[in-house]
Design a protein around this motif. Structure first.
Motif: not given
Length: 401
Positions: A47-50, A100-101, A260-265, A314-319
């Motif tokens: 996905a090209g994440s930095l 930013g992330g 966007v990342q997640h600490a629990g998923a 996981a994606a729709t829960a936070v966005v």
């Protein structure tokens, strides 16, 4: 094609192309060989994440594991610096955006983990702050009310995986590097003070044509094929291949400027320059195997319904705005990790003049990996201490569980 080079690079992803460019820039005579097409595999399928913060997979097994994973932070910090100026140096855009992330928490335990993680990261010099739910929604109003905290790193972002690798390949070619696609390495042998590299070239027709070239140095940048190539060299390079799931949505108006990342998923979410939302984060797919149980990397891995559904949840829960967007495509990319989660970077044990880099966040770390490999091949001492990533740690029994 001529038969003698200073350096042969095996693997035509972002990393291999970046090494070729850096070495050609120094005047080295470089041959880059890729078994399929440039950017066809991991570098073009992620996905090209930095992501310069510790990822979920680095913290899910506890703080001690996170502290060990943080030993790669010097490579992350150098990669962040290099990504920021790479397009200007190369002379072509790479789709790099560093706005930013965020790593999100949805409960108190995850928020506490973010605090501890940030302390570890700051001890290595990474700029990261932990924000409460209201503070983070001030800069990221697209987040749901379920988010109670987030760690924010201003240098995180994304690059365009469709163009970054090919751009580096073109830059290397302009400086005199030779790039051969549809060309596999079938044998690597030390011959006096040089390496003899046997190639199987499929460009001339259905029957592969064999050719042998010599080089002072060999550099392995071949991802999931690293262990196999290490065996040819007589070196032990243990890697664990992973097949991971990605989904891309239809284009929509720009509303997610951050990584966007997640600490629990397992979640990695970002919006492309075109407006598509890319959803990933490490949800597994199934590698197809040979009869003996070893992975068959010539066959596309198989999607798992549970992973696709879990990633979407996981994606729709936070966005929540992601939920109504049509999914255009779901696919699988491969990557490698090591038994101790740290990268393999440095000289190949027992193989003078052979060097390797793989493992960890290989796309993110591509520029810093490439810089270290170029310095080694040129006989220079790298600016980063490679001791924690030394491939010989496995021969010594270090990092083996």
């Amino acid at each position: 094609m001529k038969s003698s080079f200073d350096v042969v690079i095996v693997g035509g992803g972002l990393l291999g192309c970046a090494v070729a460019w850096m070495l050609a820039r120094e005047g080295a005579d470089v041959l880059l060989v890729e078994r399929d097409q440039v950017n066809q595999h991991a570098s073009g399928q992620n996905a090209g994440s930095l992501h310069f913060q510790l990822e979920y997979r680095m913290i899910e097994k506890g703080i001690e594991a996170a502290k060990q994973a943080a030993e790669a932070m010097p490579l992350h910090l150098e990669a962040a610096r290099l990504w920021a100026g790479l397009a200007e140096e190369v002379g072509e855009p790479l789709g790099v955006v560093q706005r930013g992330g965020l790593m999100l928490a949805e409960n108190a335990a995850q928020a506490s983990l973010l605090e501890t993680k940030a302390e570890i990261e700051r001890s290595w010099g990474l700029d990261v702050d932990v924000l409460d739910g209201n503070e983070v929604r001030t800069i990221a109003p697209y987040l749901s009310e379920s988010v109670v905290a987030a760690s924010y790193c201003p240098i995180e972002g994304k690059a365009d995986t469709r163009t970054a690798g090919p751009t580096m390949a073109r830059a290397a070619i302009r400086l005199g590097a030779t790039v051969r696609t549809r060309t596999a390495v079938t044998d690597l042998r030390r011959n006096g003070s040089s390496w003899s590299v046997t190639l199987s070239d499929r460009n001339s027709g259905e029957s592969p044509r064999a050719q042998t070239v010599t080089a002072e140095s060999v550099i392995l940048t071949a991802g999931v094929w690293t262990t196999e190539l290490g065996n040819m060299l007589g070196g032990y390079l243990p890697t664990i291949p992973l097949a991971l799931t990605m989904t891309v949505t239809a284009k929509t108006e720009k509303f997610i400027p951050h990584l966007v990342q997640h600490a629990g998923a397992r979640l990695s979410l970002k919006q492309s320059l075109d407006g598509n939302v890319l959803i990933g984060g490490g949800w597994p797919a199934r590698l197809v195997t040979h009869a003996d149980g070893t992975p068959d990397f010539s066959v596309r891995p198989e999607l798992l319904r549970a992973s696709v559904a879990g990633n979407a949840r996981a994606a729709t829960a936070v966005v929540p705005r992601v939920g109504p967007l049509p999914a255009l495509r779901t696919w699988v990319g491969t990557t490698t990790v090591t038994p101790d989660q740290l990268p393999l970077v440095g000289p190949v044990p027992g193989a003078p003049g052979a060097f390797v880099a793989t493992g960890g966040s290989a796309f993110t770390l591509g520029p810093s990996f490439a810089q270290v490999l170029a310095e080694l091949a040129l006989g220079r001492k790298p600016g980063i201490d490679l001791t924690p990533y030394d491939p010989s740690r496995y021969e010594r029994g270090v990092g083996v569980s």
